[in-house]
Design an enzyme around this catalytic site. Sequence first.
Site, PDB file in Angstrom:
ATOM      1  N   GLU A   1      33.105 -10.399 -16.662  1.00  0.00           N
ATOM      2  CA  GLU A   1      33.728  -9.774 -15.496  1.00  0.00           C
ATOM      3  C   GLU A   1      33.472 -10.590 -14.231  1.00  0.00           C
ATOM      4  O   GLU A   1      32.371 -11.076 -13.991  1.00  0.00           O
ATOM      5  CB  GLU A   1      33.189  -8.355 -15.306  1.00  0.00           C
ATOM      6  CG  GLU A   1      33.502  -7.407 -16.451  1.00  0.00           C
ATOM      7  CD  GLU A   1      34.992  -7.111 -16.581  1.00  0.00           C
ATOM      8  OE1 GLU A   1      35.738  -7.378 -15.616  1.00  0.00           O
ATOM      9  OE2 GLU A   1      35.391  -6.614 -17.648  1.00  0.00           O
TER      10      GLU A   1
ATOM     11  N   ARG B   1      37.633   8.546 -15.704  1.00  0.00           N
ATOM     12  CA  ARG B   1      38.736   9.162 -16.448  1.00  0.00           C
ATOM     13  C   ARG B   1      38.217  10.197 -17.424  1.00  0.00           C
ATOM     14  O   ARG B   1      38.889  11.200 -17.717  1.00  0.00           O
ATOM     15  CB  ARG B   1      39.526   8.076 -17.178  1.00  0.00           C
ATOM     16  CG  ARG B   1      40.716   8.590 -17.973  1.00  0.00           C
ATOM     17  CD  ARG B   1      41.455   7.445 -18.659  1.00  0.00           C
ATOM     18  NE  ARG B   1      40.607   6.705 -19.583  1.00  0.00           N
ATOM     19  CZ  ARG B   1      40.355   7.068 -20.831  1.00  0.00           C
ATOM     20  NH1 ARG B   1      40.852   8.200 -21.326  1.00  0.00           N
ATOM     21  NH2 ARG B   1      39.586   6.315 -21.619  1.00  0.00           N
TER      22      ARG B   1
END
Length: 215
Positions: A78, A88
């Site tokens: 990343e 979520r």
Amino acid sequence: MKILVTGFDPFGGEKINPAIEAVKKLPDEIAGAQIIKLQVPTVFHKSAALMYEKIKEIQPDVILNIGQAGGRAALTPERVAINLDDARIPDNEGQQPIDQKIRPDGPAAYFSSLPIKAMVAKIQEAGLPASVSNSAGTFVCNHLMYQTLYFIDKEFPGTVGGFIHIPFLPDQVVTKANMPSMALADITRGLELAIEALVQYKDKDDLIAVGGSIA
């Protein structure tokens, strides 16, 4: 050199998490560096608190977080972590923060201090899929990466840190149509190669190579 490598426990209804399974299979020494392994819970803040105590205890030179990214087909170091929790799904203790800052006194984002392009190149040279990722999401993986870089910024100068997302294992996608996966042995080998690259580039600039995306 001491490298702290963290891996998450299973979450989201999965019975296994390739992150901690691969971390457990890493050698205790890679390219002359001591590898210290730590399982962390997939829980906002608790994961960072546990890691913080380990950082204080062992004073690592490098902190490498590993996490599962279902749907990805490659190992993906990343580039950036953002100062935002926007879950979520609930974490493993039922917390589901929405649009919350991770650190009110922290910057909007931190960039990885790992040689992410050198790591990608090293993995690819071995015939394994890898690419730079420009989003660590907004769940506990991004949370822990951000916290890692926050701790480094505020308390542990000279330490470097970052995050690698890995695919599902084949066993996890049996009932998931058209979902990519990777064998545990390949994930583990890829992580070992990434660590070899970060040891090689610890005091050097990262490779100059294309790592961006159009979307």
